[in-house]
Enzyme design. Structure first.
Site, PDB file in Angstrom:
ATOM      1  N   HIS A 230       3.290  -4.860   2.556  1.00 33.69           N
ATOM      2  CA  HIS A 230       3.200  -3.755   1.583  1.00 33.69           C
ATOM      3  C   HIS A 230       3.219  -2.374   2.228  1.00 33.69           C
ATOM      4  CE1 HIS A 230      -1.011  -3.668   2.776  1.00 33.69           C
ATOM      5  NE2 HIS A 230      -1.097  -2.486   2.213  1.00 33.69           N
TER       6      HIS A 230
HETATM    7  C1  UD1 Z   1      -2.911   1.337  -1.113  1.00 39.23           C
HETATM    8  C2  UD1 Z   1      -3.476   1.992   0.145  1.00 39.23           C
HETATM    9  C3  UD1 Z   1      -3.307   1.056   1.334  1.00 39.23           C
HETATM   10  C4  UD1 Z   1      -3.900  -0.306   1.027  1.00 39.23           C
HETATM   11  C5  UD1 Z   1      -3.271  -0.841  -0.250  1.00 39.23           C
HETATM   12  C6  UD1 Z   1      -3.814  -2.186  -0.669  1.00 39.23           C
HETATM   13  C7  UD1 Z   1      -3.299   4.435   0.271  1.00 39.23           C
HETATM   14  C8  UD1 Z   1      -2.566   5.555   0.931  1.00 39.23           C
HETATM   15  N1  UD1 Z   1      -2.784   3.223   0.477  1.00 39.23           N
HETATM   16  O1  UD1 Z   1      -1.518   1.177  -0.890  1.00 39.23           O
HETATM   17  O2  UD1 Z   1      -3.986   1.602   2.445  1.00 39.23           O
HETATM   18  O3  UD1 Z   1      -3.623  -1.161   2.106  1.00 39.23           O
HETATM   19  O4  UD1 Z   1      -3.538   0.094  -1.311  1.00 39.23           O
HETATM   20  O5  UD1 Z   1      -3.057  -2.688  -1.744  1.00 39.23           O
HETATM   21  O6  UD1 Z   1      -4.283   4.661  -0.382  1.00 39.23           O
HETATM   22  N2  UD1 Z   1       0.836  -0.425  -8.283  1.00 39.23           N
HETATM   23  C9  UD1 Z   1       0.766  -1.279  -9.347  1.00 39.23           C
HETATM   24  N3  UD1 Z   1      -0.462  -1.656  -9.798  1.00 39.23           N
HETATM   25  C10 UD1 Z   1      -1.591  -1.217  -9.214  1.00 39.23           C
HETATM   26  C11 UD1 Z   1      -1.504  -0.337  -8.132  1.00 39.23           C
HETATM   27  C12 UD1 Z   1      -0.291   0.043  -7.670  1.00 39.23           C
HETATM   28  O7  UD1 Z   1       1.778  -1.694  -9.898  1.00 39.23           O
HETATM   29  O8  UD1 Z   1      -2.676  -1.613  -9.673  1.00 39.23           O
HETATM   30  C13 UD1 Z   1       2.157  -0.023  -7.764  1.00 39.23           C
HETATM   31  C14 UD1 Z   1       2.611   1.316  -8.248  1.00 39.23           C
HETATM   32  O9  UD1 Z   1       3.947   1.279  -8.463  1.00 39.23           O
HETATM   33  C15 UD1 Z   1       2.312   2.229  -7.076  1.00 39.23           C
HETATM   34  C16 UD1 Z   1       2.512   1.294  -5.891  1.00 39.23           C
HETATM   35  O10 UD1 Z   1       2.095   0.020  -6.353  1.00 39.23           O
HETATM   36  O11 UD1 Z   1       3.128   3.334  -7.056  1.00 39.23           O
HETATM   37  C17 UD1 Z   1       1.711   1.694  -4.685  1.00 39.23           C
HETATM   38  O12 UD1 Z   1       0.321   1.826  -5.037  1.00 39.23           O
HETATM   39  P1  UD1 Z   1      -0.592   2.874  -4.232  1.00 39.23           P
HETATM   40  O13 UD1 Z   1      -1.994   2.791  -4.676  1.00 39.23           O
HETATM   41  O14 UD1 Z   1       0.036   4.204  -4.229  1.00 39.23           O
HETATM   42  O15 UD1 Z   1      -0.490   2.375  -2.732  1.00 39.23           O
HETATM   43  P2  UD1 Z   1      -0.527   0.907  -2.112  1.00 39.23           P
HETATM   44  O16 UD1 Z   1       0.803   0.661  -1.525  1.00 39.23           O
HETATM   45  O17 UD1 Z   1      -1.112  -0.102  -3.037  1.00 39.23           O
END
Ligand code: UD1
Length: 411
Positions: A252
């Site tokens: 991820h």
């Molecule tokens: C975040 C953390 C990362 C951690 C990871 C665990 C930061 C910078 N990154 O990354 O350190 O390892 O979480 O998962 O804080 N999305 C969904 N549903 C959700 C959450 C996210 O569909 O409940 C999708 C969205 O499209 C979003 C993307 O995942 O844009 C990324 O989510 P985001 O919270 O920005 O970062 P992670 O890659 O999950």
């Protein structure tokens, strides 16, 4: 800012909510400058009122055992705030449920967005929340955007900050998490390290030694508490794999999934590995989106939605091999004694390589595949767990807070 909150991500009504009395004015460092440093005496709150801030999946796993330990101690009173950075049922609510966490007192529902939008959204919501409730201490964990946002807001409001999993460094500023770690640590009053490298890094950065506490790993507290329960999940049957007869892969990190060509070649590499043994690939939402955008198909892998905590723990426990770019999984596999290949150039958790089952294999798919095939042929090395990864880290954290704020609230 893009606000995406899944309202169906409700939490079991049976779960306890936290109840903390608000005592405006007793909490801030600003109100009592003599209480700025750990170990000094100042105003006299009777109960230590802390606000724990969580936002993303790994935060839930780290905060759950601390909240449980605090619940058992009458002199702690914890309010729980969810920023809503993760909001899908499988990324958020399922963890509250399975880890028996209290229902958050408030959910700021920041949802997804750019780093600035997410951090700013969390900061605005937290400023209101913390100004209103003025806890004695803000507890944050790990390195996600919500962690840094909370440390910034609390620090500016003159509220003490305790950082769980302090001092970890990849020394790679391209990782957004590295910025979050550096900012959070420099603003924290209590820095709880999970492994000795954390202490060394903090001292090298000039953090006063009296603020640093090597307490062990709270993720392992959770793993030990729920390992037996995980054994009853039946996930292996559901996915059609047998114990020690499959690999688990997770990806991820932006560095692995955001560039289409690289992601494509990583999935092809996993597909190649699946000719040797089945590969289960729980797909993180970020990765799923990128795979869809790039038109990448499953290629013979066993693809699943992100799994809940118990199913994932069971799946990794029984795997022959784990391939990952996650931080926490490097630690969990070390305790589970399952070989772990970390598909990154660096790790902020060096103890998992020195004393665990982890091996850094870089990001070149050819090298990763070769390392995976070599691992299948090699015996697993069994080493004793790192010191203080014993299921009691949360207790040590609360002991430190009790001792250091000693006698300033009721026992
Ligand atoms: C975040 C953390 C990362 C951690 C990871 C665990 C930061 C910078 N990154 O990354 O350190 O390892 O979480 O998962 O804080 N999305 C969904 N549903 C959700 C959450 C996210 O569909 O409940 C999708 C969205 O499209 C979003 C993307 O995942 O844009 C990324 O989510 P985001 O919270 O920005 O970062 P992670 O890659 O999950």
């Amino acid at each position: 800012m893009q606000r995406r909150v899944d309202q169906s991500a409700t939490i079991s009504a049976a779960q306890l909510s936290t109840h903390c009395p608000d005592i405006p004015g007793t909490a801030s460092r600003g109100a009592d400058e003599s209480s700025r440093q750990p170990g000094t005496r100042g105003a006299t709150p009777r109960v230590l009122r802390c606000t724990a801030i969580v936002g993303a999946r790994p935060n839930f796993v780290k905060m759950a055992p601390i909240l449980e330990e605090a619940r058992l101690r009458p002199n702690f009173c914890c309010r729980l705030v969810h920023t809503g950075q993760h909001y899908s049922p499988e990324m958020s609510a399922s963890f509250f449920d399975e880890l028996e966490m209290p229902t958050p007192d408030v959910n700021l529902e920041i949802g997804s967005g750019s780093h600035a939008a997410q951090t700013a959204g969390a900061m605005l919501g937290l400023e209101t929340e913390l100004s209103e409730h003025r806890p004695d201490l803000v507890l944050v964990a790990g390195d996600v955007n919500s962690t840094m946002a909370a440390a910034l807001v609390a620090s500016k409001l003159g509220i003490r900050v305790a950082h769980v999993e302090a001092g970890l460094r990849s020394f790679d500023r391209r990782m957004p998490e590295e910025t979050n770690r550096l900012v959070t640590d420099v603003l924290s009053d209590y820095l709880f390290a999970s492994e000795p490298s954390g202490v060394t890094n903090l001292i090298a950065e000039g953090i006063p030694q009296e603020k640093i506490f090597l307490v062990g790993n709270v993720m392992i507290d959770t793993l030990m508490r729920f390992r037996d329960r995980a054994a009853h999940t039946g996930v292996l049957d559901r996915l059609g794999v047998r114990s020690k007869g499959y690999a688990v892969a997770t990806l991820h990190r932006p560095s692995n999934v955001d560039a289409m060509e690289h992601l494509s070649s990583m999935v092809e590499m996993l597909a190649e590995l699946s000719r040797h043994l089945p590969v289960v690939f729980p797909v993180h939402p970020r990765t799923r989106e990128r795979m869809q955008d790039a038109g990448i198909a499953d290629c013979g892998l066993i693809l699943t939605e992100p799994l809940g905590y118990l199913e994932f723990l069971r799946l990794t426990s029984e795997a022959r091999l784990v391939l990952t770019d996650s931080g926490g999984i490097q630690e969990e596999t070390t305790i589970l004694q399952v070989p772990c290949l970390t598909m990154r150039e660096n790790t902020e958790r060096p103890i998992t390589v020195e004393q665990g089952t982890n091996r850094l294999v870089g990001m070149d798919p050819k090298n990763i595949l070769q390392a995976a095939l070599d691992t299948l042929d090699a015996p697993t090395r069994f080493l004793p767990p790192p010191a203080l990864w014993d299921g009691k880290a949360s207790g040590r954290i609360l002991d430190v807070l009790e001792r250091s704020l000693g006698g300033r609230y009721r026992r």
